[in-house]
Motif scaffolding. Structure first.
Motif, short mmCIF file in Angstrom:
data_model
loop_
_atom_site.label_atom_id
_atom_site.label_comp_id
_atom_site.label_asym_id
_atom_site.label_seq_id
_atom_site.Cartn_x
_atom_site.Cartn_y
_atom_site.Cartn_z
N VAL A 10 63.05 27.89 -22.73
CA VAL A 10 63.62 28.03 -21.40
C VAL A 10 63.29 29.41 -20.84
O VAL A 10 63.35 30.42 -21.55
CB VAL A 10 65.15 27.83 -21.44
CG1 VAL A 10 65.77 28.03 -20.06
CG2 VAL A 10 65.47 26.43 -21.96
N ALA A 11 62.94 29.47 -19.56
CA ALA A 11 62.55 30.71 -18.91
C ALA A 11 63.73 31.68 -18.80
O ALA A 11 64.89 31.24 -18.69
CB ALA A 11 62.00 30.43 -17.51
N PRO A 12 63.46 32.99 -18.81
CA PRO A 12 64.54 33.98 -18.73
C PRO A 12 65.43 33.81 -17.51
O PRO A 12 66.64 34.01 -17.59
CB PRO A 12 63.77 35.32 -18.68
CG PRO A 12 62.47 35.04 -19.35
CD PRO A 12 62.13 33.63 -18.99
N GLU A 13 64.85 33.43 -16.35
CA GLU A 13 65.65 33.27 -15.15
C GLU A 13 66.70 32.17 -15.33
O GLU A 13 67.84 32.30 -14.87
CB GLU A 13 64.75 32.93 -13.95
CG GLU A 13 63.73 34.02 -13.61
CD GLU A 13 62.41 33.83 -14.34
OE1 GLU A 13 61.41 34.38 -13.86
OE2 GLU A 13 62.37 33.14 -15.38
N LEU A 14 66.28 31.08 -15.98
CA LEU A 14 67.22 29.98 -16.20
C LEU A 14 68.24 30.33 -17.28
O LEU A 14 69.40 29.89 -17.21
CB LEU A 14 66.45 28.71 -16.58
CG LEU A 14 65.65 28.07 -15.45
CD1 LEU A 14 64.83 26.89 -15.97
CD2 LEU A 14 66.58 27.59 -14.34
N ILE A 15 67.83 31.08 -18.28
CA ILE A 15 68.77 31.52 -19.31
C ILE A 15 69.87 32.35 -18.69
O ILE A 15 71.06 32.19 -19.00
CB ILE A 15 68.03 32.32 -20.40
CG1 ILE A 15 67.09 31.40 -21.19
CG2 ILE A 15 69.04 32.97 -21.35
CD1 ILE A 15 66.24 32.13 -22.21
N LYS A 16 69.49 33.25 -17.78
CA LYS A 16 70.50 34.07 -17.10
C LYS A 16 71.46 33.19 -16.30
O LYS A 16 72.67 33.41 -16.29
CB LYS A 16 69.80 35.07 -16.17
CG LYS A 16 70.77 35.98 -15.42
CD LYS A 16 70.02 36.96 -14.53
CE LYS A 16 71.00 37.85 -13.75
NZ LYS A 16 70.28 38.79 -12.85
N ALA A 17 70.91 32.15 -15.65
CA ALA A 17 71.74 31.27 -14.83
C ALA A 17 72.74 30.49 -15.68
O ALA A 17 73.91 30.37 -15.32
CB ALA A 17 70.84 30.31 -14.04
N VAL A 18 72.29 29.97 -16.83
CA VAL A 18 73.22 29.18 -17.66
C VAL A 18 74.27 30.08 -18.31
O VAL A 18 75.41 29.65 -18.54
CB VAL A 18 72.46 28.37 -18.73
CG1 VAL A 18 71.53 27.38 -18.08
CG2 VAL A 18 71.72 29.26 -19.71
#
Length: 301
Positions: A10-18
């Motif tokens: 999973v991309a870092p941007e999505l990790i931050k979002a979750v």
């Protein structure tokens, strides 16, 4: 707990979002489905309400769309600033500046470097293959640590440490799913490492200075027919990669071609891999079916 989602690709941007949503760990259905979808596979999942099915599909869909739009924008910018030239048999294949660790530097698409002494940094190429016999090679340019091989788009940049990548390192070890085994020979500055993918037989092998070692890996069933991209990771090291855009120093074995010169029928550009999969969806079978057990309240044994 970001590492848990990072291991799924999973991309870092999505990790931050979750993380902002309070998701600390992926659910079992997400652990199974996310890497397979990011790798281009078709997946069917059945699990009870609240098991995380929506996230299992939404996360990779968002990531694939985001990465595809980025690639299209980058390609349009390049086309707008590139004079028209005659067609060549060689397709554009280079290290992907949009598919790398932030501390992994790329110059001219083929020269790469990572000067981290405690961390591995890596990247993938812009062109992958799912069939045929393809080859690329890399020259070791200093005494740092290197590992190179093949991976899906769902793999970690630290290749050979998950189920979606395969590597061979300068220490004379092959690796897959974080299992490191003795293979080939150690490599030093000036050596040329070759990476061979036989997509028809589902095997991977490596070479050193033109000497081909025995088969290193047989692709597991879940990766047969999946697009595998050249992948490199380094620790305080520098390498120069040749995908076939120039004459090879050691040359591929008989029957193999540089991946940049391989037929479009057996290769996929990273930016169009998802679109290609979608266009063939009526002819494809699911890569897997994920079934999660349900909890039965008040049931008798």
């Amino acid at each position: 707990m970001a590492a848990a989602f990072e291991e799924l690709g999973v991309a870092p941007e999505l990790i931050k979002a979750v993380e902002e949503l309070g998701w600390t760990l992926p659910t079992p259905v997400q652990v199974e489905a996310v890497p397979l979808i990011l790798g281009g596979g078709d997946v069917m999942a059945a699990a009870e309400t609240g098991s995380g099915k929506t996230g299992a599909f939404a996360l990779p869909v968002l990531q694939i769309v985001h990465e595809t739009l980025q690639s299209w924008a980058r390609g349009a910018a390049i086309a707008a600033n590139t004079p028209m030239v005659s067609c060549s048999s060689s397709r554009r294949c280079e290290l992907n500046a949009e598919d790398r660790d932030s501390f992994f530097s790329i110059k001219d698409g083929v020269l790469c470097q990572c000067r981290q002494e405690k961390s591995w940094g890596g990247a993938r190429a812009t062109l992958g293959a799912f069939a045929g016999k393809v080859y690329y090679e890399a020259e070791v340019q200093d005494e740092g640590l290197c590992r190179l091989g093949w991976s899906t788009l769902a793999a970690s940049y630290d290749i050979g440490t998950d189920r979606h990548s395969f590597g061979y390192g300068g220490t004379g070890k092959k690796s897959h799913a974080r299992r490191f085994n003795t293979y080939g020979e150690e490599c030093k500055q000036g050596d040329v490492i070759g990476c061979l993918l036989d997509g028809d037989q589902g095997t991977l092998a490596f070479s050193k200075n033109g000497r081909v070692f025995p088969v290193a890996f047989e692709l597991p069933q879940y990766l047969r027919g999946q697009v595998l991209y050249p992948a490199i990771c380094l620790k305080n090291a520098q390498m120069r990669i040749n995908f076939g855009q120039e004459p090879f120093r050691c040359g591929p074995p008989p029957g193999y071609v540089g991946i940049a010169n391989a037929s479009a029928d057996v290769t996929r550009d990273a930016a169009t891999a998802v679109a290609a999969a979608a266009s063939n969806s009526t002819d494809r079978q699911p890569l897997c079916i994920v079934l999660e057990p349900s909890r039965c309240v008040g049931c008798r044994s």
